[in-house]
Design a protein around this motif. Structure first.
Motif, PDB file in Angstrom:
ATOM      1  N   MET A  46       0.836  -1.206   0.000  1.00 30.57           N
ATOM      2  CA  MET A  46       0.000   0.000   0.000  1.00 30.57           C
ATOM      3  C   MET A  46       0.867   1.251   0.000  1.00 30.57           C
ATOM      4  N   LEU A  47       1.997   1.213   0.718  1.00 37.76           N
ATOM      5  CA  LEU A  47       2.945   2.328   0.680  1.00 37.76           C
ATOM      6  C   LEU A  47       3.506   2.498  -0.730  1.00 37.76           C
ATOM      7  N   ARG A  48       3.895   1.374  -1.345  1.00 34.62           N
ATOM      8  CA  ARG A  48       4.435   1.434  -2.708  1.00 34.62           C
ATOM      9  C   ARG A  48       3.416   2.029  -3.678  1.00 34.62           C
ATOM     10  N   ASP A  49       2.155   1.576  -3.584  1.00 28.83           N
ATOM     11  CA  ASP A  49       1.132   2.061  -4.507  1.00 28.83           C
ATOM     12  C   ASP A  49       0.865   3.550  -4.313  1.00 28.83           C
ATOM     13  N   ASP A  50       0.800   3.990  -3.056  1.00 24.22           N
ATOM     14  CA  ASP A  50       0.564   5.420  -2.803  1.00 24.22           C
ATOM     15  C   ASP A  50       1.751   6.258  -3.257  1.00 24.22           C
ATOM     16  N   TYR A  51       2.958   5.718  -3.105  1.00 23.01           N
ATOM     17  CA  TYR A  51       4.153   6.427  -3.561  1.00 23.01           C
ATOM     18  C   TYR A  51       4.144   6.558  -5.081  1.00 23.01           C
ATOM     19  N   ILE A  52       3.741   5.498  -5.762  1.00 20.48           N
ATOM     20  CA  ILE A  52       3.664   5.542  -7.225  1.00 20.48           C
ATOM     21  C   ILE A  52       2.621   6.568  -7.680  1.00 20.48           C
ATOM     22  N   LYS A  53       1.484   6.593  -6.995  1.00 23.50           N
ATOM     23  CA  LYS A  53       0.453   7.589  -7.338  1.00 23.50           C
ATOM     24  C   LYS A  53       0.987   9.002  -7.147  1.00 23.50           C
ATOM     25  N   LEU A  54       1.722   9.207  -6.057  1.00 20.71           N
ATOM     26  CA  LEU A  54       2.285  10.529  -5.785  1.00 20.71           C
ATOM     27  C   LEU A  54       3.257  10.925  -6.887  1.00 20.71           C
ATOM     28  N   CYS A  55       4.171  10.022  -7.249  1.00 25.79           N
ATOM     29  CA  CYS A  55       5.148  10.325  -8.291  1.00 25.79           C
ATOM     30  C   CYS A  55       4.471  10.610  -9.628  1.00 25.79           C
TER      31      CYS A  55
ATOM     32  N   THR B  44       5.032   2.651   8.526  1.00 25.79           N
ATOM     33  CA  THR B  44       3.983   3.582   8.961  1.00 25.79           C
ATOM     34  C   THR B  44       4.464   5.026   8.880  1.00 25.79           C
ATOM     35  N   VAL B  45       5.685   5.276   9.333  1.00 25.23           N
ATOM     36  CA  VAL B  45       6.241   6.629   9.267  1.00 25.23           C
ATOM     37  C   VAL B  45       6.387   7.074   7.816  1.00 25.23           C
ATOM     38  N   LEU B  46       6.909   6.189   6.963  1.00 28.39           N
ATOM     39  CA  LEU B  46       7.069   6.528   5.547  1.00 28.39           C
ATOM     40  C   LEU B  46       5.716   6.796   4.888  1.00 28.39           C
ATOM     41  N   HIS B  47       4.714   6.012   5.286  1.00 28.32           N
ATOM     42  CA  HIS B  47       3.375   6.210   4.719  1.00 28.32           C
ATOM     43  C   HIS B  47       2.819   7.573   5.116  1.00 28.32           C
ATOM     44  N   GLN B  48       3.076   7.973   6.358  1.00 32.23           N
ATOM     45  CA  GLN B  48       2.632   9.295   6.806  1.00 32.23           C
ATOM     46  C   GLN B  48       3.322  10.396   6.014  1.00 32.23           C
ATOM     47  N   ILE B  49       4.625  10.208   5.727  1.00 30.21           N
ATOM     48  CA  ILE B  49       5.353  11.197   4.931  1.00 30.21           C
ATOM     49  C   ILE B  49       4.770  11.293   3.530  1.00 30.21           C
ATOM     50  N   VAL B  50       4.534  10.136   2.903  1.00 29.91           N
ATOM     51  CA  VAL B  50       3.967  10.119   1.553  1.00 29.91           C
ATOM     52  C   VAL B  50       2.578  10.779   1.556  1.00 29.91           C
ATOM     53  N   SER B  51       1.777  10.485   2.576  1.00 29.77           N
ATOM     54  CA  SER B  51       0.431  11.078   2.657  1.00 29.77           C
ATOM     55  C   SER B  51       0.507  12.589   2.774  1.00 29.77           C
TER      56      SER B  51
END
Length: 584
Positions: free
Chosen positions: A443-452, A538-545
């Motif tokens: 889920m972190l990877r997918d959200d990061y890809i969406k952000l990029c 979790t921390v990385l996911h918060q940063i991406v969010s």
């Protein structure tokens, strides 16, 4: 299955209830025939509270202090429930339904409550269908738990998450009275009580094992609680209704993963009749689950399938880990063996849980996605606690469970030549390469890809022309003024790579495609990751969010300011700030 996963555990016709639990649920009070000198039901056909109080407590007061010996209370409540059941079954069905219909309105799903009542009233009085009692109790206990929570919220803002804790709250005792609440505790309270909700939802009971008296008694009890609310004018004030959990995002994700998942055909019923992991004694429940699915009662189908699936996996757990006693219900001093323990990486003693090696990573990841991960649908958890709208269950959730069972049968079967029809082959193809969708890492990877992907659009954001910037003493080409600073930053890099580093620094979002392709191809193991790693995720996911929110705000502001620039709506200071925003 007579000789498959169950070998070494419980024979087909044996109960999965431990001796003490079986005695309490199936034997205590079952042989007592009582003629009461006082009314059991009021003239309106509801529970006579004073009679029930005298029966349970006699001259004692303080029901919470005398609850340790639930067997004593079950001895009293079992024949009482039987009398209530017999009286209701002997009444005119139309009268019973008309009486209880408006009294179910305080619950979160009065329609399903009425369907359960209809099902019991229409059952064969001499030999009721094995699935009827179990189905009604599964649905009723889930709805009742959610409804009691809503009543609790009339008095307090923080509802207990566990039913056994909810049933000892002062708030509910004030509203319903100690007799009603203690009666509920006898039926579905702690492990020392009848504990009907947990025994059923966790798949410990075989079809027809729970006495039918308890299903009808609980429905009449729910209606009687509705009358208590009416008498106190609280039913019209019951406006604190928590919204049902929304699992539509997870369903959409699964739907995209399995676009070819079709509804069931007749082949499935034939296949279920031959699946080796389905014990002969529980086949009637499986067929009822399939029948409910065909009739689009997806919540009914899911409730039956989930408890039967947990029963199968518990036998896998017990056999693979060499602990056949774990198939049985635990006593009050020991935790039940439920999905949470079956699907974890280690046993309580720290040794490896061998279930993974038996069922395979694909099925394990699918089960964790559906049932355990916080970001997944948590299907059984939410359904059993009444958090889902029973009338809005998406069929794909039930279909996936059915495919899991069919694929499990292939892995666990000792038989080489049972009929593997087309549907069986399709199940294997669907799950053969499944990777987790709801674990925190993908889920972190997918959200990061969406952000990029969205950052790519920064270079296309509308803005003033370069001539307009020059006219205001600015330029959109800032490469020159930053060159020296960037050169200092990358002073330790070889000269042949410096130009590329400068471009990536000055135009970081100009080309993310190669980076995105690398991310998409990245394969990361998700099963049983260390807690410390998940904390980092979790921390990385918060940063991406947060980055995603900043990106969304910047793009929205940029477009809005450009429109105002074009319409000449910006004041002098706003124009200066906007132009600086653009060039930076």
């Amino acid at each position: 299955m007579e000789d498959g996963i169950a070998s070494g555990t419980s024979p087909d016709l044996e109960s999965s209830l431990s001796p003490n639990v079986y005695h309490l649920v199936c034997e205590v009070g079952s042989q007592i025939t009582t003629t009461y000198s006082y009314p059991v039901l009021t003239h309106e056909g509801l529970i006579e509270w004073e009679s029930l109080h005298q029966l349970l407590f006699g001259c004692y007061k303080g029901s919470w202090q005398i609850e340790k010996d639930f067997e004593q209370h079950v001895t009293k409540i079992a024949p009482f429930a039987k009398v209530v059941h017999d009286k209701v079954m002997n009444e005119n069905r139309g009268v019973v339904k008309a009486r209880l219909k408006h009294l179910f309105q305080w619950t979160t799903d009065s329609e399903t409550m009425m369907q359960c009542l209809e099902l019991l009233l229409c059952s064969d009085r001499m030999e009721p269908c094995q699935s009827t009692v179990d189905t009604c109790l599964l649905l009723t206990t889930a709805i009742l738990e959610r409804s009691l929570g809503n009543v609790f919220l009339m008095k307090n803002s923080c509802c207990p998450s566990m039913l056994k804790d909810l049933l000892v709250t002062e708030e509910l005792e004030i509203i319903f009275g100690e007799t009603a609440l203690f009666c509920l505790r006898i039926l579905m309270g702690p492990p020392t009580s009848l504990n009907l909700r947990n025994l059923l939802w966790h798949g410990f009971v075989k079809p027809g094992e729970i006495p039918e008296r308890y299903a009808m008694f609980l429905l009449v009890l729910v209606g009687s609680l509705g009358q208590v609310l009416r008498d106190k004018d609280l039913d019209t004030r019951l406006n604190i209704v928590r919204p049902f959990a929304d699992v539509s995002p997870q369903v959409s994700t699964l739907d995209a993963k399995f676009p070819d998942l079709n509804l069931l055909s007749e082949d499935v019923s034939c296949l279920f009749n031959e699946l080796p992991i389905i014990l002969q004694g529980s086949k009637s429940m499986w067929f009822k689950a399939l029948e409910n699915f065909q009739e689009e009662r997806y919540s009914w189908s899911a409730a039956l399938i989930l408890q039967l699936l947990e029963s199968i996996l518990r036998q896998v757990f017990a056999k693979s880990n060499g602990c056949p006693e774990r198939v049985l219900t635990a006593e009050s001093s020991t935790l039940f063996t439920t999905f949470d323990e079956i699907l974890t990486g280690t046993l309580p003693d720290g040794s490896e849980n061998k279930v993974r090696h038996v069922i395979g990573d694909e099925i394990l990841e699918m089960l964790l996605d559906l049932l355990v991960y916080p970001n997944g649908p948590r299907f059984r958890d939410r359904l059993s606690h009444g958090e889902l709208d029973f009338h809005s269950i998406n069929p794909i959730l039930v279909l996936i469970l059915i495919h899991i069972i069919i694929t499990l049968s292939d892995k666990l079967s000792d038989q080489e030549n049972f009929n593997k029809n087309v549907f069986f082959s399709k199940s294997g193809r669907l799950l053969c390469s499944y990777k987790s969708l709801f674990h925190p890492i993908p889920m972190l990877r997918d959200d990061y890809i969406k952000l990029c992907t969205t950052l790519d659009s920064w270079v296309c954001l509308p803005g003033p022309t370069n001539d307009e910037l020059l006219a205001n003493g600015l330029s959109n080409d800032t490469s020159g003024q930053f060159y020296d600073e960037v050169k200092n930053i990358f002073a330790d890099k070889p000269m042949d790579s410096l130009a590329g580093e400068i471009i990536r620094f000055l135009e970081p979002f100009s080309d993310t495609h190669s980076h995105l392709n690398s991310c998409k191809k990245l394969k990361i193991e998700t099963i049983f990751r260390a807690r410390s790693e998940l904390q980092l995720v979790t921390v990385l996911h918060q940063i991406v969010s947060q980055c995603a929110k900043v990106n969304e705000n910047i793009q929205a502001i940029s477009r809005r300011r450009f429109d105002q620039w074009e319409e000449r709506q910006l004041r002098s200071r706003q124009r200066v700030n906007y132009l600086r925003f653009i060039v930076r």
